[in-house]
Design a protein around this motif. Structure first.
Motif, PDB file in Angstrom:
ATOM      1  N   TRP A 126      47.163  38.935  46.690  1.00 58.11           N
ATOM      2  CA  TRP A 126      46.428  38.149  47.326  1.00 58.11           C
ATOM      3  C   TRP A 126      45.548  37.904  48.930  1.00 58.11           C
ATOM      4  N   GLN A 127      43.812  37.991  48.176  1.00 58.47           N
ATOM      5  CA  GLN A 127      43.170  37.836  49.984  1.00 58.47           C
ATOM      6  C   GLN A 127      42.109  36.834  50.081  1.00 58.47           C
ATOM      7  N   ASN A 128      42.936  36.311  51.266  1.00 60.36           N
ATOM      8  CA  ASN A 128      42.257  35.428  51.558  1.00 60.36           C
ATOM      9  C   ASN A 128      40.682  35.398  52.705  1.00 60.36           C
ATOM     10  N   THR A 129      39.486  34.813  53.023  1.00 64.71           N
ATOM     11  CA  THR A 129      38.638  35.037  53.512  1.00 64.71           C
ATOM     12  C   THR A 129      38.697  33.369  54.269  1.00 64.71           C
ATOM     13  N   LEU A 130      38.265  33.403  55.860  1.00 68.79           N
ATOM     14  CA  LEU A 130      38.030  32.333  56.220  1.00 68.79           C
ATOM     15  C   LEU A 130      36.666  32.374  56.249  1.00 68.79           C
ATOM     16  N   LEU A 131      35.919  31.303  55.626  1.00 66.90           N
ATOM     17  CA  LEU A 131      34.594  30.865  55.527  1.00 66.90           C
ATOM     18  C   LEU A 131      34.213  30.659  57.086  1.00 66.90           C
ATOM     19  N   PRO A 132      32.118  30.742  56.911  1.00 69.21           N
ATOM     20  CA  PRO A 132      32.100  30.066  58.482  1.00 69.21           C
ATOM     21  C   PRO A 132      32.312  28.857  59.185  1.00 69.21           C
ATOM     22  N   ASP A 133      32.293  27.860  58.021  1.00 69.93           N
ATOM     23  CA  ASP A 133      32.688  26.586  58.586  1.00 69.93           C
ATOM     24  C   ASP A 133      34.503  26.932  59.006  1.00 69.93           C
ATOM     25  N   GLY A 134      34.716  27.292  59.363  1.00 68.55           N
ATOM     26  CA  GLY A 134      35.572  27.723  60.141  1.00 68.55           C
ATOM     27  C   GLY A 134      37.004  27.159  59.202  1.00 68.55           C
ATOM     28  N   VAL A 135      36.657  26.197  58.328  1.00 67.17           N
ATOM     29  CA  VAL A 135      38.057  25.240  57.521  1.00 67.17           C
ATOM     30  C   VAL A 135      38.234  25.635  56.660  1.00 67.17           C
ATOM     31  N   THR A 136      37.439  25.800  55.603  1.00 66.97           N
ATOM     32  CA  THR A 136      37.563  26.505  54.275  1.00 66.97           C
ATOM     33  C   THR A 136      38.097  28.422  54.177  1.00 66.97           C
ATOM     34  N   VAL A 137      38.552  28.289  53.318  1.00 62.09           N
ATOM     35  CA  VAL A 137      39.247  29.755  52.545  1.00 62.09           C
ATOM     36  C   VAL A 137      39.858  30.036  51.588  1.00 62.09           C
ATOM     37  N   GLN A 138      38.979  30.808  51.115  1.00 60.65           N
ATOM     38  CA  GLN A 138      38.352  31.277  50.083  1.00 60.65           C
ATOM     39  C   GLN A 138      39.891  32.514  49.334  1.00 60.65           C
ATOM     40  N   MET A 139      39.582  32.371  48.505  1.00 59.73           N
ATOM     41  CA  MET A 139      41.659  32.834  48.574  1.00 59.73           C
ATOM     42  C   MET A 139      40.871  34.138  46.473  1.00 59.73           C
ATOM     43  N   ASP A 140      41.213  35.396  46.857  1.00 61.49           N
ATOM     44  CA  ASP A 140      41.151  35.751  45.866  1.00 61.49           C
ATOM     45  C   ASP A 140      42.038  36.114  45.229  1.00 61.49           C
ATOM     46  N   LEU A 141      42.810  36.388  43.831  1.00 65.35           N
ATOM     47  CA  LEU A 141      44.068  37.194  43.593  1.00 65.35           C
ATOM     48  C   LEU A 141      43.695  37.976  42.153  1.00 65.35           C
ATOM     49  N   ASP A 142      44.228  38.553  42.254  1.00 64.34           N
ATOM     50  CA  ASP A 142      44.275  40.049  41.646  1.00 64.34           C
ATOM     51  C   ASP A 142      45.248  40.578  40.777  1.00 64.34           C
ATOM     52  N   PHE A 143      45.765  39.978  39.963  1.00 65.54           N
ATOM     53  CA  PHE A 143      47.211  40.200  38.728  1.00 65.54           C
ATOM     54  C   PHE A 143      47.632  41.456  38.082  1.00 65.54           C
ATOM     55  N   PHE A 144      48.290  42.190  38.500  1.00 63.48           N
ATOM     56  CA  PHE A 144      48.011  43.315  37.439  1.00 63.48           C
ATOM     57  C   PHE A 144      49.859  43.042  37.060  1.00 63.48           C
ATOM     58  N   GLU A 145      49.314  43.431  34.972  1.00 69.35           N
ATOM     59  CA  GLU A 145      50.763  42.522  34.340  1.00 69.35           C
ATOM     60  C   GLU A 145      51.129  44.097  33.578  1.00 69.35           C
ATOM     61  N   PRO A 146      52.544  44.634  33.807  1.00 70.79           N
ATOM     62  CA  PRO A 146      52.867  45.779  33.145  1.00 70.79           C
ATOM     63  C   PRO A 146      52.915  45.422  31.817  1.00 70.79           C
ATOM     64  N   VAL A 147      52.073  46.341  31.325  1.00 65.01           N
ATOM     65  CA  VAL A 147      52.874  46.375  29.308  1.00 65.01           C
ATOM     66  C   VAL A 147      52.995  47.130  29.084  1.00 65.01           C
ATOM     67  N   SER A 148      53.665  48.253  29.648  1.00 68.36           N
ATOM     68  CA  SER A 148      54.328  49.376  28.754  1.00 68.36           C
ATOM     69  C   SER A 148      55.422  50.296  29.895  1.00 68.36           C
ATOM     70  N   ASP A 149      55.995  50.601  29.520  1.00 68.16           N
ATOM     71  CA  ASP A 149      57.165  51.247  30.087  1.00 68.16           C
ATOM     72  C   ASP A 149      56.667  52.752  30.872  1.00 68.16           C
ATOM     73  N   ALA A 150      54.964  53.022  30.191  1.00 69.46           N
ATOM     74  CA  ALA A 150      54.352  53.860  30.437  1.00 69.46           C
ATOM     75  C   ALA A 150      53.525  53.808  32.020  1.00 69.46           C
ATOM     76  N   GLY A 151      53.718  52.569  32.780  1.00 72.84           N
ATOM     77  CA  GLY A 151      53.169  52.416  34.119  1.00 72.84           C
ATOM     78  C   GLY A 151      51.884  51.515  33.608  1.00 72.84           C
ATOM     79  N   ASP A 152      51.852  50.937  32.117  1.00 74.85           N
ATOM     80  CA  ASP A 152      50.344  51.158  32.050  1.00 74.85           C
ATOM     81  C   ASP A 152      50.560  49.019  32.371  1.00 74.85           C
ATOM     82  N   TYR A 153      49.244  48.724  32.639  1.00 69.40           N
ATOM     83  CA  TYR A 153      49.142  47.067  33.005  1.00 69.40           C
ATOM     84  C   TYR A 153      48.385  46.813  32.351  1.00 69.40           C
ATOM     85  N   VAL A 154      48.195  45.100  32.892  1.00 70.88           N
ATOM     86  CA  VAL A 154      46.499  44.361  32.603  1.00 70.88           C
ATOM     87  C   VAL A 154      46.528  43.744  34.461  1.00 70.88           C
TER      88      VAL A 154
END
Length: 248
Positions: free
Chosen positions: A167-195
């Motif tokens: 979960w990565q946050n960036t405070l925008l230039p207005d000083g009150v708005t935070v942009q939130m970028d979320l990357d989800f890594f979901e496991p799909v196999s026992d071999a370590g594969d993910y989506v």
């Protein structure tokens, strides 16, 4: 905004939230202000964690959220809990109920997802329109202090059994708005594969005096402003403000 991917993992990633405490404080305050029972609106209800708990306390609950995915989770939760809750998929700025309510709540910074003051005021006016005179509205918002000192430009990592989230946050230039970028890594196999799936949204904080002015204009009287769910008065470094207001 409408949560898509996030809805699947929302409960797991907010496991640190004490919904029991939140619901107990809400119920206690509503009782204090004379609304211990009645028809209650849960605005931006998300996956229904608060809706279900307040229904168990005797309220007749209507849950409203913009996200169909969130409401699907909420409906399943209510069914499992044996609670009959009406869930509506609506934009809070265009709220349209079948009648008026006795009380309303909006928790976990639901109003902060609105993009500007005009949108927040539109939502407040709609709540006022569909609330009986003397009705009580409890809502919380992130403070400007929290956005600048806690959330802004910080990265958080969540590692659960079902998903790994960056979960990565960036405070925008207005000083009150935070942009939130979320990357989800979901496991799909026992071999370590993910989506990998991603989602982006923003939250905006509003100064206390700005919110109080909007509330007055929308037909509310401010009863108290608390430091989150502590039931203690808000202060300059409160990260969350809990407003208690009454419909004039």
């Amino acid at each position: 905004m409408s949560y898509g991917v996030f809805s699947e993992f929302y409960d797991a990633l907010t496991a640190n939230v004490s919904y029991d405490k939140v619901s107990q404080v809400l119920s206690s305050l509503l009782t204090r202000y004379g609304k211990g029972r009645g028809l209650l609106l849960d605005l931006a209800c998300g996956t229904g964690s608060v809706s279900v708990r307040l229904a168990k306390k005797g309220y007749e609950v209507i849950g409203v959220d913009l996200s169909p995915e969130m409401l699907s989770e909420a409906q399943n939760k209510a069914f499992t809990a044996g609670q009959n809750i009406l869930f509506l998929c609506q934009d809070m700025t265009a709220l349209d109920l079948y009648g008026t309510v006795d009380a309303a709540v909006c928790t976990l910074d639901g109003l902060c997802h609105l993009p500007d003051e005009e949108s927040v005021f539109a939502a407040l006016r709609k709540v006022s329109l569909f609330m009986n005179p003397g009705g009580v509205f409890l809502f919380d918002v992130n403070s400007v202090y929290k956005h600048r000192a806690v959330l802004g430009n910080n990265t958080f990592v969540y590692d659960t059994d079902d998903v790994y989230c960056v979960w990565q946050n960036t405070l925008l230039p207005d000083g009150v708005t935070v942009q939130m970028d979320l990357d989800f890594f979901e496991p799909v196999s026992d071999a370590g594969d993910y989506v990998r799936q991603s989602e982006r949204f923003t939250e905006r904080a509003y100064p206390r005096e700005t919110l109080e002015a909007m509330l007055k204009k929308a037909g509310f009287t401010v009863l108290d402003v608390f430091d989150g769910y502590s039931e203690k008065p808000a202060h300059d470094t409160s990260e969350r403000l809990l407003f208690a207001v009454r419909k004039d």
